[in-house]
Write a protein that holds these residues in place. Structure first.
Motif, PDB file in Angstrom:
ATOM      1  N   GLN A 338      86.132  25.004 -85.222  1.00  0.00           N
ATOM      2  CA  GLN A 338      84.846  24.519 -84.703  1.00  0.00           C
ATOM      3  C   GLN A 338      84.924  24.271 -83.201  1.00  0.00           C
ATOM      4  N   ASN A 373      77.795  24.431 -86.003  1.00  0.00           N
ATOM      5  CA  ASN A 373      76.532  23.682 -86.040  1.00  0.00           C
ATOM      6  C   ASN A 373      75.580  24.088 -84.911  1.00  0.00           C
ATOM      7  N   ASN A 403      72.939  25.411 -93.298  1.00  0.00           N
ATOM      8  CA  ASN A 403      72.593  24.411 -92.291  1.00  0.00           C
ATOM      9  C   ASN A 403      71.323  23.635 -92.640  1.00  0.00           C
ATOM     10  N   ASP A 627      78.001  15.246 -88.220  1.00  0.00           N
ATOM     11  CA  ASP A 627      76.856  16.076 -88.580  1.00  0.00           C
ATOM     12  C   ASP A 627      75.677  15.194 -88.956  1.00  0.00           C
ATOM     13  N   ILE A 660      71.609  17.544 -82.363  1.00  0.00           N
ATOM     14  CA  ILE A 660      71.114  17.497 -83.739  1.00  0.00           C
ATOM     15  C   ILE A 660      69.726  16.873 -83.729  1.00  0.00           C
TER      16      ILE A 660
END
Length: 818
Positions: A338, A373, A403, A627, A660
């Motif tokens: 990641q 992400n 996702n 997340d 996010i």
């Protein structure tokens, strides 16, 4: 790896008294001697001319020359046919064979059948291959080894995708091999490769040993075929023996880079990555296959940084042209780590290198951004692709679903069909996962019907269907699908899906029954099984069962698994054993964001907000990216303990720092946090921005609860009106009881009774809360005014005694003299 060579026919050797000339002298022939007759110029034969034209790729010219011949011989027919095959035109070769068969003046020979069988293998047309096999048998020719080897190659190629269990009765490759009177090394290589392809690893090793006993010297291809079998049975000693044999045979073997590559893969798959690296370092003249094998070996052993560093070494190596496999391996490594910044650099390198800019590499770029992400970047890559294949569409659809963008994934499936791409097994898995995530029975049923109509089958399909129906609330349908199978057709994923489905629908006893059946069927539970059944222990309130499963996981080396560790932390937290949850978390290490999230949530549920915030900071210091679910956990923890300022700071950092976008669930957590801190106006203002969809009703419910807590009755009535309107639109109930309590709190008993009466007329009932206690492995449940318990008289007797003792204690003075 098997070989089936089709050599182009060469012209016959010239007579001993003539020497072919490769060129014509401008000065004429050399002077004759008295003892020698004059030499004539050798003209090329028709066959050599056709061969040369085919080798140079001028098939149309070769065909024109061939068609001018009145009665071409078998050799000439074979020359054209082999020319088609060598120029990757197997279908034209089959057509030409059909034309040859219809000619009455010509007969097929071994080269004819060998050529056409190669064409059948290239096109994977098993039916035509079987017909040619019949032609060989009926021709009464003495079939040579080249024909038998071609038959072996044809059957092994055409049957490579066949399910292994179908070979229990008839194995055509094995049957042809057994009928061969004389076998050469090509025959043995083909059968060994066939056993490896069909996962009959032990038989592959046995036949390699038989080949040696028959006195047939193996080739480098033999080692390429048998070494994967050794890693399949994980026989380290045998691997050492074979590698030693490879070295002992010397130059043509130890210098074969494909054999070296197979040795690297063998040791890597057995976990001896250091030995694989020694072989790699000892190979001085490396090709791209050797580099890819070592990079893949590191990835298989979770040595992702080593894999990435080796890829960088390959990039800087002179005279090394990396291929698609190299870039895909590097991108997969970045995905596992990641490392978003590294991924962007690698993407930039791909864009600068046109040779690496293939569809398969861009598909891997999509996956890389998705796992980091960065789904927007994934879609930019997908949208900018000039050429897309079905894998591109499936990759993007799967990335959207993984996702949480299920509706966008469904829209892309629709667009995929409009572009003329057919739905395949991978698309179906994404559709079923999406239907399960959004709890859409309609989409799930449509997908199931499509699968049945088009005869789509793939491994694990039953598990996806069971999971989809279970999550959509149709647990009976899941149980029917599960019951239609048997111990032979049910794989581990199917058992796990049924256990998980029962747990998710509150069928705890049924979940344990399925687990027991699984054990009785000799299907050993894996990490997913344990992670699926552990939530049942917290729902059942049984610490004893949870500890038994924990011990089972430790005994069978499953305790260190990320999913098991996360499920254990969640179970112990919900059962009130926060200290046990902390021990499991400490033992699990710091590699998984899921484990951190469950521990943060556990701290929040136990009112340990400070510890939750500390662990959230520790998670970021460990290099783990939180997340969306992690933010729900930490915001809930802040809400439970009233840490409003910290919660708002974390909420605003979601989009600013981590990119996010907050969902309705995140807003609901913040609204609940504001309501608990009596910031009701701010909570109402935020709730009004959410609209009437999804979890917005939960946010308004949190505000209504806060209004009652802080005795804001007038605001509560406004919020209640909003809630009742939303409940009627979404066919939901649940806040009327709370509303009646608010009316009762302000003394408005008439309105409170009216709300209760309205509930009874609608057939609505408040879900009764219950408590439980576990004594000697037996769990007893209690509800208010319970009269159904077996020991009800003893319980109420003890309750009266406790109440009397409490009254005595309350009446006693706190301090006494003496």
């Amino acid at each position: 790896m098997s070989t089936s060579t089709l050599p182009l026919p060469t012209p016959p050797s010239p007579p001993h008294n003539r020497q072919p000339s490769s060129h014509l002298s401008l000065s004429g022939p050399p002077p004759n001697t008295l003892d020698e007759p004059p030499m004539a110029l050798q003209t090329p034969s028709i066959r050599s001319r056709l061969s040369r034209l085919c080798q140079d790729g001028h098939l149309h010219v070769a065909r024109q020359v061939f068609d001018t011949l009145p009665r071409p011989s078998t050799v000439l027919w074979n020359t054209i046919m082999i020319g088609f095959i060598c120029n990757s035109l197997p279908c034209e070769a089959l057509w030409f064979y059909s034309r040859m068969r219809s000619a009455t003046f010509i007969k097929c020979d071994s080269y004819t059948y060998s050529s056409v069988l190669k064409a059948c293998a290239d096109t994977q047309l098993l039916r035509i291959g079987k017909a040619v096999h019949c032609h060989v048998i009926r021709s009464n020719i003495n079939a040579s080894r080249i024909v038998y080897n071609s038959l072996l190659n044809m059957y092994s190629t055409c049957l490579a995708s066949t399910v292994v269990s179908q070979f229990s009765d008839v194995d055509l490759v094995r049957r042809v091999f057994d009928t061969m009177k004389k076998r050469d090394v090509v025959s043995w290589n083909t059968i060994i490769s066939w056993f490896v392809k069909t996962e009959r690893i032990a038989e592959a090793v046995v036949h390699f040993r038989l080949m040696l006993r028959m006195g047939i010297k193996p080739t480098a291809v033999s080692f390429v075929n048998v070494l994967p079998a050794v890693s399949g049975i994980c026989d380290y000693e045998l691997g050492n023996v074979l590698y030693g044999m490879l070295i002992k045979f010397g130059g043509g073997y130890v210098d074969d880079l494909f054999a070296i590559s197979s040795a690297i893969v063998m040791y890597s798959e057995m976990g001896y990555v250091d030995l694989a690296r020694k072989i790699f370092d000892g190979c001085l003249d490396r090709n791209v296959e050797v580099w890819n094998s070592m990079i893949g070996g590191y990835m298989q052993n979770n040595c992702f940084m080593e894999a990435l560093n080796l890829f960088i070494d390959a990039l800087t190596s002179e005279h090394m042209m990396l291929d698609d496999v190299s870039y895909i391996s590097a991108l997969n490594t970045v995905s596992q780590l990641q490392q978003f910044c590294m991924g962007k650099q690698l993407h930039a390198h791909v864009l600068k290198n046109p040779k690496a800019l293939s569809v398969t590499v861009l598909n891997a770029v999509i996956v890389m951004y998705s796992r980091c992400n960065c789904i927007r970047d994934s879609f930019k890559v997908f949208d900018g692709m000039i050429e897309k294949d079905v894998v591109s569409w499936n990759t993007m659809i799967t990335a959207l679903v993984q996702n949480g963008l299920d509706e966008e994934g469904l829209m892309l499936v629709y667009e995929m069909q409009k572009q003329g791409f057919k739905i395949d097994a991978v698309t179906v898995t994404a559709l079923l996962s999406s239907a399960a995530n959004i709890r859409s029975v309609a989409i799930g049923k449509q997908t199931h019907a499509y699968v049945v109509r088009h005869g789509i089958e793939f491994q694990g399909m039953d598990s996806y269907l069971i999971d989809m129906y279970a999550k959509s609330g149709l647990i009976k349908k899941s149980q029917i699908l599960f019951g239609e199978g048997n111990d032979l057709t049910r794989d581990q994923a199917t058992w796990n899906a049924m256990i998980s489905g029962n747990v998710q629908n509150g069928l705890i006893e049924e979940a344990f029954v399925v687990l027991r059946q699984m054990l009785e069927s000799n299907m050993f539970p894996n990490a997913v099984t344990i992670a699926s059944i552990l939530p049942a222990c917290s729902q059942k309130g049984s610490m004893g069962l949870g500890k038994q499963l924990h011990c089972f996981a430790i005994r069978h080396s499953l305790g260190c698994n990320v999913f098991v560790g996360s499920a254990l932390v969640d179970m112990y937290s919900k059962l009130g054993a926060i200290a046990s949850a902390e021990k499991v978390f400490s033992a699990a290490g710091t590699e998984s964001g899921v484990t951190y999230t469950n521990m943060i949530l556990g701290y929040g549920q136990h009112g340990m907000g400070t510890k939750a915030l500390s662990l959230f900071s520790e998670m970021q210091r460990a290099g783990l990216r939180p997340d969306a679910i992690t933010f729900i956990a930490i915001l809930s923890a802040c809400s439970y303990v009233g840490l409003v300022d910290e919660g708002l700071r974390i909420f605003h950092s979601m989009e600013e720092k981590y990119g996010i976008k907050p969902s309705i669930e995140h807003y609901a957590c913040v609204i609940d946090m504001l309501g608990r801190d009596c910031c009701l106006e701010e909570a109402v203002e935020m709730a009004e921005k959410l609209g009437d969809e999804g979890c917005a009703i939960q946010a308004w419910g949190s505000i209504l609860t806060a209004c009652r807590t802080h005795r804001r009755h007038e605001l509560a009535k406004i919020v209640a009106k909003k809630l009742l309107h939303m409940e009627s639109r979404q066919s939901k109930n649940g806040y009327r009881v709370l509303l009646s309590h608010i009316y009762a709190d302000e003394g408005n008993w008439e309105t409170a009774d009216k709300v209760r009466k309205d509930m009874r007329e609608r057939g609505q009932r408040k879900e009764v809360g219950h408590s439980w206690i576990e004594v000697s492995g037996h769990i007893s449940y209690f509800v208010s005014k319970d009269l159904k318990h077996q020991q009800v008289e003893d319980i109420y007797g003890m309750l009266e005694t406790l109440v009397a003792d409490r009254e005595y204690v309350d009446d006693s003075p706190l301090l006494t003299d003496g």
